[in-house]
Motif scaffolding. Structure first.
Motif, PDB file in Angstrom:
ATOM      1  N   ASN A 126       0.856  -1.252   0.719  1.00  0.00           N
ATOM      2  CA  ASN A 126       0.209   0.065  -0.348  1.00  0.00           C
ATOM      3  C   ASN A 126       0.728   1.807  -0.193  1.00  0.00           C
ATOM      4  O   ASN A 126       0.378   2.715  -0.037  1.00  0.00           O
ATOM      5  N   GLY A 127       2.109   1.063  -0.330  1.00  0.00           N
ATOM      6  CA  GLY A 127       3.296   2.481  -0.287  1.00  0.00           C
ATOM      7  C   GLY A 127       3.859   3.234   0.973  1.00  0.00           C
ATOM      8  O   GLY A 127       4.451   3.653   0.996  1.00  0.00           O
ATOM      9  N   SER A 167      10.277   7.097  -2.691  1.00  0.00           N
ATOM     10  CA  SER A 167      10.569   8.628  -2.605  1.00  0.00           C
ATOM     11  C   SER A 167       9.021   9.654  -2.469  1.00  0.00           C
ATOM     12  O   SER A 167       8.884   9.825  -1.550  1.00  0.00           O
ATOM     13  N   GLN A 168       8.118   8.683  -2.458  1.00  0.00           N
ATOM     14  CA  GLN A 168       6.081   8.903  -2.687  1.00  0.00           C
ATOM     15  C   GLN A 168       6.841   8.585  -1.129  1.00  0.00           C
ATOM     16  O   GLN A 168       5.515  10.223  -0.519  1.00  0.00           O
ATOM     17  N   PHE A 169       5.982   8.130  -0.542  1.00  0.00           N
ATOM     18  CA  PHE A 169       6.361   8.388   0.830  1.00  0.00           C
ATOM     19  C   PHE A 169       6.789   9.011   1.584  1.00  0.00           C
ATOM     20  O   PHE A 169       6.526   9.491   2.336  1.00  0.00           O
ATOM     21  N   SER A 170       8.164   9.083   1.669  1.00  0.00           N
ATOM     22  CA  SER A 170       9.341  10.416   2.106  1.00  0.00           C
ATOM     23  C   SER A 170       8.169  11.608   1.442  1.00  0.00           C
ATOM     24  O   SER A 170       8.336  12.508   2.354  1.00  0.00           O
ATOM     25  N   LYS A 171       7.578  12.025   0.728  1.00  0.00           N
ATOM     26  CA  LYS A 171       7.018  13.343  -0.055  1.00  0.00           C
ATOM     27  C   LYS A 171       5.575  13.650   1.064  1.00  0.00           C
ATOM     28  O   LYS A 171       5.523  14.652   1.489  1.00  0.00           O
ATOM     29  N   ASN A 172       4.641  12.526   1.525  1.00  0.00           N
ATOM     30  CA  ASN A 172       3.665  12.081   2.143  1.00  0.00           C
ATOM     31  C   ASN A 172       4.605  13.093   3.410  1.00  0.00           C
ATOM     32  O   ASN A 172       2.589  13.086   4.302  1.00  0.00           O
ATOM     33  N   SER A 224      10.848   6.928   9.396  1.00  0.00           N
ATOM     34  CA  SER A 224      10.986   8.619   9.196  1.00  0.00           C
ATOM     35  C   SER A 224      11.433   8.928   7.292  1.00  0.00           C
ATOM     36  O   SER A 224      12.260   8.023   6.709  1.00  0.00           O
ATOM     37  N   ARG A 225      11.476  10.481   7.294  1.00  0.00           N
ATOM     38  CA  ARG A 225      11.768  11.264   6.175  1.00  0.00           C
ATOM     39  C   ARG A 225      13.356  10.724   6.105  1.00  0.00           C
ATOM     40  O   ARG A 225      13.748  10.382   4.980  1.00  0.00           O
ATOM     41  N   ARG A 226      14.377  11.375   7.207  1.00  0.00           N
ATOM     42  CA  ARG A 226      15.607  11.345   6.554  1.00  0.00           C
ATOM     43  C   ARG A 226      16.278  10.232   6.174  1.00  0.00           C
ATOM     44  O   ARG A 226      17.286  10.027   5.414  1.00  0.00           O
ATOM     45  N   ALA A 227      15.948   8.878   7.349  1.00  0.00           N
ATOM     46  CA  ALA A 227      15.641   7.929   6.734  1.00  0.00           C
ATOM     47  C   ALA A 227      15.846   7.489   5.514  1.00  0.00           C
ATOM     48  O   ALA A 227      16.625   6.799   4.890  1.00  0.00           O
ATOM     49  N   ILE A 228      14.518   7.808   5.367  1.00  0.00           N
ATOM     50  CA  ILE A 228      14.192   7.325   3.413  1.00  0.00           C
ATOM     51  C   ILE A 228      15.903   7.787   3.137  1.00  0.00           C
ATOM     52  O   ILE A 228      15.557   7.698   1.791  1.00  0.00           O
ATOM     53  N   ASP A 229      15.454   9.406   2.403  1.00  0.00           N
ATOM     54  CA  ASP A 229      15.770   9.915   2.296  1.00  0.00           C
ATOM     55  C   ASP A 229      17.540   9.399   2.428  1.00  0.00           C
ATOM     56  O   ASP A 229      17.803   9.837   0.812  1.00  0.00           O
TER      57      ASP A 229
END
Length: 385
Positions: free
Chosen positions: A238-239, A377-382, A350-355
């Motif tokens: 589901n993302g 990337s989309q999950f980070s943006k969300n 976290s966004r930091r971890a994904i990026d």
């Protein structure tokens, strides 16, 4: 007149480098009793005292004079110098060289069986130097031996975890314990991973390795390339991207949830991840103990002498070394999707971890499933919205 029936003597295990008791718990489930557990880490010792109240807990293996009377000597000796994610110092490193303490203690031990475990990378590191050290040690003391690369995923846990297991004995045939069972192979490690699957991966890596695993996680580890013990991440169809809770991670190693909870009484909560990553998957050790109780004939008619490289399975009786063609799956248990296995909601990454993962992945040359990096990337943006 009726006479009292004598109960059979409980078989005794001595555990070296016991950690949180993965090998010993599996043996306990098969009817064995731990007499002595040697572990130098004080946090791990605290867990052992809570979970094995009848065992003597001792510290530095170098100061241990004897393991006493036991039927089985277990030793999951330190892997840090042999791991593909470590410094790769090799078997001569300060920690992994402690395997020599096992052989020192075996010189005065009457243990019928010896069980040793370590990481898959020891088959290849420095030309298999660690394998030679272990095998030469057994043969010097007159042991027959067998080893086999085993995947924990074969035992019904969604963790793709390969470890090398040795079984040795002076009087018995270790092939009948370790090599006689063969399960059906399942295509759980195939290359056809897609974003319609659950995908396990190391969010702390990305440039040179990622540990991509379909419907499972890669091996739980005691550390990472960014220097902290942390669980692998899971991409959900589901993302969503998250990490399992420590309770689910304990279950992924075959322990009951909160097996390591008492560690927080004497150490940081993060110590639980480190100790869990160093442990042995309990269903594997339980199977091993069951085979020690009930050996089965092994057909070696197709086996050939070992060549220039260490194979995934091999054995030696009377000093003659042969390779075996058994797979890494000694049992056939239903594969469980990590999405169906988890009992607790995953913690969103976290966004930091994904990026950070995306930066490393985009700099490297690894191949990823179509749409996988874009979905991250989309999950980070969300998260940012």
């Amino acid at each position: 007149m009726k006479t009292a029936r004598t109960s059979p003597r409980a078989k005794v295990v001595a555990g070296l480098f016991a950690g949180i008791g993965g090998l010993e718990l599996g043996f306990a489930k098969a009817g064995y009793h731990s007499s002595i557990l040697c572990e130098i880490d004080p946090v791990a010792q605290h867990i052992l005292r809570a979970k094995f109240p009848g065992a003597e807990i001792v510290g530095d293996v170098k100061e241990l004079k004897t393991v006493g009377a036991c039927d089985v000597l277990c030793a999951g000796f330190p892997c840090q110098d042999l791991s593909s994610s470590g410094h790769k110092v090799g078997i001569n490193g300060d920690r992994s060289s402690l395997i020599d303490e096992v052989f020192r203690l075996l010189e005065s031990s009457e243990a019928r069986w010896v069980v040793v475990e370590n990481v898959r990378f020891m088959l290849h590191l420095n030309g298999g130097e660690a394998m030679r050290r272990v095998i030469d040690g057994f043969e010097r003391l007159g042991y027959n031996w067998a080893y086999r690369l085993i995947n924990s995923q074969a035992f019904g846990v969604p963790q793709r975890r390969h470890r090398v297991y040795f079984v040795a004995s002076k009087s018995e045939d270790p092939r009948e314990v370790l090599l006689s069972d063969e399960g059906l192979s399942e295509d759980v490690d195939g290359d056809d991973i897609s974003i319609s699957d659950h995908i396990g991966f190391y969010w702390t890596e990305g440039a040179y390795a990622s540990g991509l695993s379909r419907n499972a996680i890669p091996p739980l580890k005691s550390g990472s390339t960014i220097g902290i013990p942390s669980p692998p991440a899971i991409y959900f169809p589901n993302g969503m991207v998250g990490t399992p809770t420590i309770q689910d991670a304990e279950r992924l190693q075959g322990f009951e949830a909160d097996w390591t909870k008492s560690a927080e009484e004497v150490g940081k909560p993060s110590a639980r991840w480190r100790l869990l990553g160093n442990s042995v998957t309990v269903p594997v050790s339980e199977w091993l103990a069951g085979r020690l109780n009930d050996p089965r004939p092994y057909d070696s008619s197709a086996d050939k002498p070992i060549g220039s490289k260490w194979p995934h399975a091999a054995w030696s009786i009377g000093g003659r070394r042969y390779q075996s063609n058994v797979s890494d799956r000694p049992v056939s248990r239903v594969a469980v999707d990590i999405g169906n296995f988890l009992l607790h909601p995953a913690k969103p990454l976290s966004r930091r971890a994904i990026d950070g993962f995306l930066r490393r992945a985009n700099k490297g040359n690894l191949k990823f499933p179509i749409g996988f990096l874009e979905a991250l990337s989309q999950f980070s943006k969300n998260i940012a919205q």
